[in-house]
Motif scaffolding. Structure first.
Motif, PDB file in Angstrom:
ATOM      1  N   GLY A  33      19.525  88.196  61.935  1.00  0.00           N
ATOM      2  CA  GLY A  33      18.782  88.205  62.733  1.00  0.00           C
ATOM      3  C   GLY A  33      17.564  87.048  63.736  1.00  0.00           C
ATOM      4  O   GLY A  33      18.303  86.341  63.163  1.00  0.00           O
ATOM      5  N   MET A  34      16.589  87.120  64.114  1.00  0.00           N
ATOM      6  CA  MET A  34      16.520  86.042  64.739  1.00  0.00           C
ATOM      7  C   MET A  34      14.701  86.091  64.582  1.00  0.00           C
ATOM      8  O   MET A  34      14.075  86.864  64.637  1.00  0.00           O
ATOM      9  N   ILE A  35      14.215  84.834  63.734  1.00  0.00           N
ATOM     10  CA  ILE A  35      12.478  84.823  63.351  1.00  0.00           C
ATOM     11  C   ILE A  35      12.296  83.339  65.254  1.00  0.00           C
ATOM     12  O   ILE A  35      12.608  82.554  64.135  1.00  0.00           O
ATOM     13  N   LEU A  36      11.383  83.751  64.946  1.00  0.00           N
ATOM     14  CA  LEU A  36      11.012  83.072  66.217  1.00  0.00           C
ATOM     15  C   LEU A  36       9.363  82.611  66.297  1.00  0.00           C
ATOM     16  O   LEU A  36       8.603  82.930  65.393  1.00  0.00           O
ATOM     17  N   VAL A  37       9.191  80.929  65.438  1.00  0.00           N
ATOM     18  CA  VAL A  37       7.698  80.101  65.465  1.00  0.00           C
ATOM     19  C   VAL A  37       7.069  79.611  67.242  1.00  0.00           C
ATOM     20  O   VAL A  37       7.805  79.121  67.506  1.00  0.00           O
ATOM     21  N   THR A  38       6.339  80.250  67.426  1.00  0.00           N
ATOM     22  CA  THR A  38       5.541  80.307  68.929  1.00  0.00           C
ATOM     23  C   THR A  38       4.050  79.287  68.941  1.00  0.00           C
ATOM     24  O   THR A  38       3.479  79.785  68.233  1.00  0.00           O
ATOM     25  N   GLY A  39       4.121  78.637  69.795  1.00  0.00           N
ATOM     26  CA  GLY A  39       2.814  77.571  69.912  1.00  0.00           C
ATOM     27  C   GLY A  39       2.775  76.348  70.933  1.00  0.00           C
ATOM     28  O   GLY A  39       4.118  76.394  71.117  1.00  0.00           O
ATOM     29  N   PRO A  40       2.251  75.874  71.062  1.00  0.00           N
ATOM     30  CA  PRO A  40       1.810  74.258  71.622  1.00  0.00           C
ATOM     31  C   PRO A  40       1.845  73.255  70.626  1.00  0.00           C
ATOM     32  O   PRO A  40       2.621  73.665  69.509  1.00  0.00           O
ATOM     33  N   THR A  41       2.604  72.130  72.019  1.00  0.00           N
ATOM     34  CA  THR A  41       3.570  70.959  71.308  1.00  0.00           C
ATOM     35  C   THR A  41       2.019  70.705  70.153  1.00  0.00           C
ATOM     36  O   THR A  41       1.060  70.641  70.503  1.00  0.00           O
ATOM     37  N   GLY A  42       2.901  70.255  69.363  1.00  0.00           N
ATOM     38  CA  GLY A  42       1.572  69.439  68.082  1.00  0.00           C
ATOM     39  C   GLY A  42       1.460  70.811  67.499  1.00  0.00           C
ATOM     40  O   GLY A  42       0.349  70.233  66.450  1.00  0.00           O
ATOM     41  N   SER A  43       1.773  72.141  67.150  1.00  0.00           N
ATOM     42  CA  SER A  43       0.971  73.072  66.336  1.00  0.00           C
ATOM     43  C   SER A  43       1.578  73.397  65.496  1.00  0.00           C
ATOM     44  O   SER A  43       1.182  74.126  64.622  1.00  0.00           O
ATOM     45  N   GLY A  44       2.393  72.423  64.839  1.00  0.00           N
ATOM     46  CA  GLY A  44       3.402  72.495  63.376  1.00  0.00           C
ATOM     47  C   GLY A  44       4.338  73.416  63.398  1.00  0.00           C
ATOM     48  O   GLY A  44       4.481  73.730  61.815  1.00  0.00           O
ATOM     49  N   GLY A  96      15.833  74.011  67.751  1.00  0.00           N
ATOM     50  CA  GLY A  96      14.571  73.281  67.476  1.00  0.00           C
ATOM     51  C   GLY A  96      13.865  74.098  69.031  1.00  0.00           C
ATOM     52  O   GLY A  96      12.808  73.835  68.019  1.00  0.00           O
ATOM     53  N   GLU A  97      14.549  74.622  69.774  1.00  0.00           N
ATOM     54  CA  GLU A  97      13.663  74.783  70.448  1.00  0.00           C
ATOM     55  C   GLU A  97      14.793  75.366  71.000  1.00  0.00           C
ATOM     56  O   GLU A  97      16.085  75.570  71.950  1.00  0.00           O
ATOM     57  N   ILE A  98      13.930  76.705  71.969  1.00  0.00           N
ATOM     58  CA  ILE A  98      14.749  78.006  73.224  1.00  0.00           C
ATOM     59  C   ILE A  98      14.095  77.131  74.134  1.00  0.00           C
ATOM     60  O   ILE A  98      13.722  78.334  74.458  1.00  0.00           O
ATOM     61  N   ARG A  99      14.822  76.444  75.313  1.00  0.00           N
ATOM     62  CA  ARG A  99      14.186  76.041  76.065  1.00  0.00           C
ATOM     63  C   ARG A  99      14.810  76.744  77.822  1.00  0.00           C
ATOM     64  O   ARG A  99      14.695  76.311  79.007  1.00  0.00           O
ATOM     65  N   ASP A 100      15.859  77.259  76.841  1.00  0.00           N
ATOM     66  CA  ASP A 100      16.401  77.693  77.709  1.00  0.00           C
ATOM     67  C   ASP A 100      17.503  79.293  78.311  1.00  0.00           C
ATOM     68  O   ASP A 100      17.391  79.669  76.795  1.00  0.00           O
ATOM     69  N   VAL A 101      17.857  80.038  79.184  1.00  0.00           N
ATOM     70  CA  VAL A 101      18.626  81.242  79.201  1.00  0.00           C
ATOM     71  C   VAL A 101      19.769  81.014  78.441  1.00  0.00           C
ATOM     72  O   VAL A 101      19.967  81.786  77.474  1.00  0.00           O
ATOM     73  N   GLU A 102      20.256  79.734  78.629  1.00  0.00           N
ATOM     74  CA  GLU A 102      22.202  79.788  77.343  1.00  0.00           C
ATOM     75  C   GLU A 102      21.673  79.608  76.135  1.00  0.00           C
ATOM     76  O   GLU A 102      22.402  80.659  75.469  1.00  0.00           O
ATOM     77  N   THR A 103      20.856  79.296  75.973  1.00  0.00           N
ATOM     78  CA  THR A 103      20.009  78.827  74.419  1.00  0.00           C
ATOM     79  C   THR A 103      19.590  80.266  74.255  1.00  0.00           C
ATOM     80  O   THR A 103      20.483  80.616  73.127  1.00  0.00           O
ATOM     81  N   GLY A 161      25.919  88.717  62.594  1.00  0.00           N
ATOM     82  CA  GLY A 161      25.026  87.678  61.046  1.00  0.00           C
ATOM     83  C   GLY A 161      24.728  87.275  60.539  1.00  0.00           C
ATOM     84  O   GLY A 161      25.114  86.306  59.563  1.00  0.00           O
ATOM     85  N   HIS A 162      24.051  86.023  61.698  1.00  0.00           N
ATOM     86  CA  HIS A 162      23.403  84.667  61.430  1.00  0.00           C
ATOM     87  C   HIS A 162      22.331  85.199  60.882  1.00  0.00           C
ATOM     88  O   HIS A 162      21.824  86.137  61.521  1.00  0.00           O
ATOM     89  N   LEU A 163      21.143  84.202  60.520  1.00  0.00           N
ATOM     90  CA  LEU A 163      20.416  84.150  60.729  1.00  0.00           C
ATOM     91  C   LEU A 163      19.484  83.041  60.879  1.00  0.00           C
ATOM     92  O   LEU A 163      19.858  81.849  61.351  1.00  0.00           O
ATOM     93  N   VAL A 164      18.617  83.374  62.405  1.00  0.00           N
ATOM     94  CA  VAL A 164      18.574  81.858  63.643  1.00  0.00           C
ATOM     95  C   VAL A 164      17.548  82.193  63.347  1.00  0.00           C
ATOM     96  O   VAL A 164      16.045  82.847  63.534  1.00  0.00           O
ATOM     97  N   LEU A 165      16.320  81.127  63.423  1.00  0.00           N
ATOM     98  CA  LEU A 165      15.175  80.557  63.090  1.00  0.00           C
ATOM     99  C   LEU A 165      15.665  79.379  64.360  1.00  0.00           C
ATOM    100  O   LEU A 165      16.148  78.535  65.125  1.00  0.00           O
ATOM    101  N   SER A 166      14.603  79.761  65.432  1.00  0.00           N
ATOM    102  CA  SER A 166      14.080  78.668  65.686  1.00  0.00           C
ATOM    103  C   SER A 166      12.711  78.764  67.217  1.00  0.00           C
ATOM    104  O   SER A 166      11.560  79.442  65.899  1.00  0.00           O
ATOM    105  N   THR A 167      11.745  77.650  67.822  1.00  0.00           N
ATOM    106  CA  THR A 167      10.931  77.790  68.305  1.00  0.00           C
ATOM    107  C   THR A 167      10.818  78.244  69.658  1.00  0.00           C
ATOM    108  O   THR A 167      11.926  77.991  70.502  1.00  0.00           O
ATOM    109  N   LEU A 168       9.418  78.616  70.523  1.00  0.00           N
ATOM    110  CA  LEU A 168       9.602  78.813  72.191  1.00  0.00           C
ATOM    111  C   LEU A 168       7.977  78.498  72.143  1.00  0.00           C
ATOM    112  O   LEU A 168       7.438  78.345  71.705  1.00  0.00           O
ATOM    113  N   HIS A 169       7.931  78.078  73.242  1.00  0.00           N
ATOM    114  CA  HIS A 169       6.224  78.143  74.095  1.00  0.00           C
ATOM    115  C   HIS A 169       5.532  79.435  74.593  1.00  0.00           C
ATOM    116  O   HIS A 169       5.899  79.174  76.100  1.00  0.00           O
ATOM    117  N   THR A 170       4.810  80.160  73.833  1.00  0.00           N
ATOM    118  CA  THR A 170       4.083  80.719  74.029  1.00  0.00           C
ATOM    119  C   THR A 170       2.835  81.098  73.447  1.00  0.00           C
ATOM    120  O   THR A 170       2.668  80.313  72.767  1.00  0.00           O
TER     121      THR A 170
END
Length: 577
Positions: A311-322, A386-393, A404-413
């Motif tokens: 499954g996927m775990i997403l962490v969101t927030g502006p630049t510099g939010s940790g 590191g970051e989902i920036r585009d559709v392809e990623t 079957g993979h655990l995916v961690l990523s960040t997004l700007h929302t």
């Protein structure tokens, strides 16, 4: 400054005032928001020199009058100028291996320890009056000005037409080396996350970002610009004679006390080249989720979801939010010999043992998307992008989570809920988002109240009115009761205690020291999945999330403000849109 009880003792011992007058003075100081020391000196009840001499006797410390004392340059510069300026401290004599230092703050043990480690010398502490220290601090400028004359002789105009050889010589010149070393050392000591070196028309401005806020540290003469820039370029292994193109590099500084990597970015601006150095403390311990600031229920949700095999775990927030720090903390929990963890990052901020970390390089076509594709052929169990920036990623990440993979990523929302419509806007099918996303964490960083000068207060009518205009107070009080922060919703807001920092030496008089996260944790439950499939709006998703007791960023912040960790002002500052 001397503490109030000590000043009272001195005045009574010297028979300058009686108890009644002391009480009056204290009351006046509180009313006028003055320190008792300032008021006593202002009213000429005692002069500064006599006050500090008497304080030295009571504290059992030697007193030193620095007036007219010329200090040898090599001794003076044992304490870097920014530290001397900020902490009112002067090295004035060296006897065998004992360094004599004068201060106005004999309780500043942290700074004494730093100086002791930096110099490798024993310290003898003397008390001195603030005025005599301020006068003696001017000797730094005399010393620096004299040394800047040498820089001026080499490059009077501070132009950028010097040859590579000239710049190399300039960069290894002792005054330049000392200036740059001081700037870097002081930034580490102050816990800065970034150093900004900005060329102006007639000077070179140095600013540090500390706890997320930029502040001026010092101004250097314009003719120091070429030398400082060249020195940093040499440290970061960049081209000395390139002044028209942006350049990026990195270098490390190691000592017994710290190991810090500096990420360097140089860009041409109107008056020269602007340099930004990002500090990455490699010796700092990875924190736990509780230390990051997760509340008990949010912590349980995160813990349950990172234990899922895919499954996927997403962490969101502006630049510099940790966001990256949160992902590294999660990776650290998951990092066991039973799993293969791989990452694609831009850049690799912290090295982690047993984790295969790759840095993207767009120049050679190694992007997040291509890196992620390659990673999937490396038999990983857990992937961090590191970051989902585009559709392809986004598409590759979602398919990896499905297979079957655990995916961690960040997004700007801005918040957790708006992440779902954002993925749909990218063109990702709703059923894919619903079936693969496990958890979305939105976060911000807030400054923590300095524990040395914290005090409690009640909200004024104006404060309450401002909060009522922005937020639903009834809902907020209900949340505070649910989270067992207060006992009843019937308690008026004006009766609740909140906290602030007065400002002291330890926190550079701004009332804050350190940072902590505030979080919004959205678990993708079957109800939320249904709404995603129906392409529900962000508002509908938010209402559903609230029904399953999701804490918003603001609510999490208010809980931390009520518990004396941060201030209401700080929560409003970081959550306002």
């Amino acid at each position: 400054m001397l503490n109030q009880s000590l000043i009272k003792k001195i005045l009574l011992n010297q028979k300058l005032v009686d108890n009644k007058t002391i009480d009056k003075l204290q009351h006046q100081a509180e009313e006028e928001k003055l320190h008792l020391e300032n008021l006593v000196l202002e009213q000429k009840i005692i002069n500064e020199e006599t006050l500090y001499e008497a304080a030295a006797q009571m504290l059992n410390l030697p007193f030193i009058n620095l007036k007219g004392k010329i200090i040898r340059k090599d001794i003076l510069f044992l304490i870097p100028e920014p530290i001397a300026q900020t902490h009112n401290i002067i090295a004035f004599e060296l006897e065998n291996d004992v360094l004599k230092i004068a201060t106005t703050e004999p309780s500043d043990l942290q700074t004494f320890e730093f100086i002791r480690k930096k110099t490798g010398l024993k310290l003898q502490i003397f008390l001195a009056s603030p005025h005599s220290i301020q006068e003696t601090l001017k000797q730094y400028h005399k010393g620096l000005k004299a040394e800047f004359k040498e820089l001026t002789a080499i490059n009077e105009s501070g132009d950028t037409t010097s040859t590579s050889q000239d710049l190399k010589e300039l960069a290894t010149d002792l005054p330049v080396v000392r200036i740059v070393d001081t700037l870097l050392e002081y930034a580490i000591f102050e816990g800065a996350s970034d150093i900004h070196i900005e060329p102006m028309e007639k000077e070179l401005l140095v600013r540090y970002r500390i706890d997320g806020i930029l502040r001026d540290v010092m101004t250097l003469p314009k003719n120091a610009q070429a030398g400082v820039t060249a020195r940093i370029k040499i440290l970061a292994n960049l081209k000395l004679d390139e002044h028209r193109q942006p350049q990026d590099g990195r270098f490390k500084i190691s000592s017994d006390q710290y190991r810090v990597a500096f990420r360097v970015s140089i860009i041409p601006v109107f008056d020269g080249e602007k340099i930004v150095l990002r500090l990455l403390n490699e010796s700092s311990q990875i924190l736990t989720l509780e230390q990051l600031g997760f509340q008990k229920r949010s912590y349980e949700i995160v813990k349950a979801n990172i234990e899922k095999p895919h499954g996927m775990i997403l962490v969101t927030g502006p630049t510099g939010s940790g966001k990256t720090t949160t992902l590294y903390t999660i990776l650290n929990i998951l990092n066991t010999p039973k799993v293969n963890i791989a990452t694609v990052e831009d850049p690799v901020e912290y090295r982690m043992p047993r984790i295969n970390q790759s840095q993207i390089n767009t120049k050679v076509g190694f992007t997040f998307a291509s890196g992620l594709r390659s990673l999937l052929r490396q038999d990983p169990d857990i992937i961090m992008v590191g970051e989902i920036r585009d559709v392809e990623t986004a598409e590759i990440a979602i398919h990896a989570a499905m297979t079957g993979h655990l995916v961690l990523s960040t997004l700007h929302t801005n918040d957790a809920v708006s992440t779902l419509p954002r993925l749909q806007d990218m063109g990702i099918a709703s059923f894919l988002i619903a079936s693969t996303t496990n958890l979305i964490i939105a976060q911000r960083l807030v400054r923590k109240i300095c524990t040395n000068c914290i005090y409690s207060y009640n909200l004024t009518k104006e404060n309450i009115k401002e909060l009522e205009q922005r937020y639903n107070i009834e809902s907020l009080l209900t949340t505070l009761v649910k989270e067992k922060v207060i006992d009843s919703v019937d308690i008026p807001l004006s009766e609740l205690l909140f906290y602030r920092g007065k400002g002291c030496k330890q926190c550079n008089n701004n009332g804050y020291k350190g940072r902590i996260g505030i979080y919004e944790t959205l678990e993708i439950t079957p109800d939320i999945q249904k709404l995603i499939m129906q392409k529900a709006s962000a508002h509908e998703l938010f209402e559903a999330a609230k029904k399953q007791n999701m804490l918003t960023l603001f609510e999490d912040g208010i809980i931390k403000a009520k518990n004396g960790i941060t201030t209401i002002e700080e929560i409003i500052r970081v959550t306002k849109e």
